[in-house]
Design a protein around this motif. Structure first.
Motif, PDB file in Angstrom:
ATOM      1  N   ARG A   1      -8.925  -0.648   0.959  1.00 25.04           N
ATOM      2  CA  ARG A   1      -7.901  -1.313   0.152  1.00 25.04           C
ATOM      3  C   ARG A   1      -6.573  -1.172   0.877  1.00 25.04           C
ATOM      4  NH1 ARG A   1      -6.940  -0.141  -5.966  1.00 25.04           N
ATOM      5  NH2 ARG A   1      -6.633  -2.337  -6.321  1.00 25.04           N
ATOM      6  N   ILE A   2      -5.859  -2.274   0.970  1.00 30.88           N
ATOM      7  CA  ILE A   2      -4.562  -2.281   1.628  1.00 30.88           C
ATOM      8  C   ILE A   2      -3.505  -2.602   0.586  1.00 30.88           C
ATOM      9  CG2 ILE A   2      -3.119  -3.384   3.377  1.00 30.88           C
ATOM     10  CD1 ILE A   2      -5.709  -4.018   4.906  1.00 30.88           C
ATOM     11  N   ALA A   3      -2.476  -1.756   0.502  1.00 27.26           N
ATOM     12  CA  ALA A   3      -1.357  -2.005  -0.412  1.00 27.26           C
ATOM     13  C   ALA A   3      -0.510  -3.131   0.170  1.00 27.26           C
ATOM     14  CB  ALA A   3      -0.524  -0.736  -0.573  1.00 27.26           C
ATOM     15  N   LEU A   4      -0.273  -4.164  -0.624  1.00 25.26           N
ATOM     16  CA  LEU A   4       0.492  -5.326  -0.159  1.00 25.26           C
ATOM     17  C   LEU A   4       1.965  -5.140  -0.493  1.00 25.26           C
ATOM     18  CD1 LEU A   4      -2.033  -8.149  -1.076  1.00 25.26           C
ATOM     19  CD2 LEU A   4      -1.794  -6.844   1.062  1.00 25.26           C
ATOM     20  N   THR A   5       2.617  -4.339   0.339  1.00 25.14           N
ATOM     21  CA  THR A   5       4.012  -3.970   0.089  1.00 25.14           C
ATOM     22  C   THR A   5       4.968  -5.156   0.191  1.00 25.14           C
ATOM     23  OG1 THR A   5       4.175  -3.250   2.383  1.00 25.14           O
ATOM     24  CG2 THR A   5       3.738  -1.554   0.734  1.00 25.14           C
ATOM     25  N   TYR A   6       4.549  -6.239   0.855  1.00 24.42           N
ATOM     26  CA  TYR A   6       5.372  -7.446   0.939  1.00 24.42           C
ATOM     27  C   TYR A   6       4.786  -8.581   0.120  1.00 24.42           C
ATOM     28  CZ  TYR A   6       7.694  -4.945   4.630  1.00 24.42           C
ATOM     29  OH  TYR A   6       8.378  -3.992   5.346  1.00 24.42           O
TER      30      TYR A   6
END
Length: 128
Positions: free
Chosen positions: A57-62
């Motif tokens: 899982r990748i946090a979509l900070t943008y």
């Protein structure tokens, strides 16, 4: 609301050049290797990445509309460099999680301060 676009632009021309080299070795970080949808150019984007059952899982900070996210979704996968490993991933899907349930507690708190609620879920696949 995720981080503002101007921060993304600053990171792209500055900080990303440094973090691209150290992120693949740090816990909670990694680099997504993906191809441009139109250009076909190879890109390496530093991300916050975490192990999940069967993948990552990748946090979509943008936010979910970042170019690299659109590239990975359009291609149906990418390669993640994390914790000293190179991992082929596929079946990308966007997830919205207001509570950030699958994130470690300290990360959950930081992402909460940044108002990050979108994630990219990717399954680990056999390398071609």
């Amino acid at each position: 609301m995720p981080l503002p676009r101007f921060v993304a632009r600053l990171n792209r021309v500055g900080l990303n050049h440094l973090t691209r080299h150290i992120a693949p070795h740090l816990p909670g970080f990694g680099v997504v290797e993906h191809r441009g949808r139109r250009s076909g150019r190879l890109y390496r984007t530093p991300v916050n990445v975490f192990r999940a059952p069967g993948g990552y899982r990748i946090a979509l900070t943008y936010g979910a509309d970042a170019e690299w996210v659109r590239n990975v979704v359009a291609a149906g996968g990418a390669v993640i460099h994390t914790r000293g490993r190179r991992v082929a991933v596929g079946a990308p899907r966007l997830e919205h999680d207001e509570r950030r349930r699958s994130m470690p507690d300290p990360v959950r708190q930081i992402l909460g301060l940044l108002h990050v609620t979108d994630f990219l879920r990717l399954d680990e696949v056999d390398a071609p």
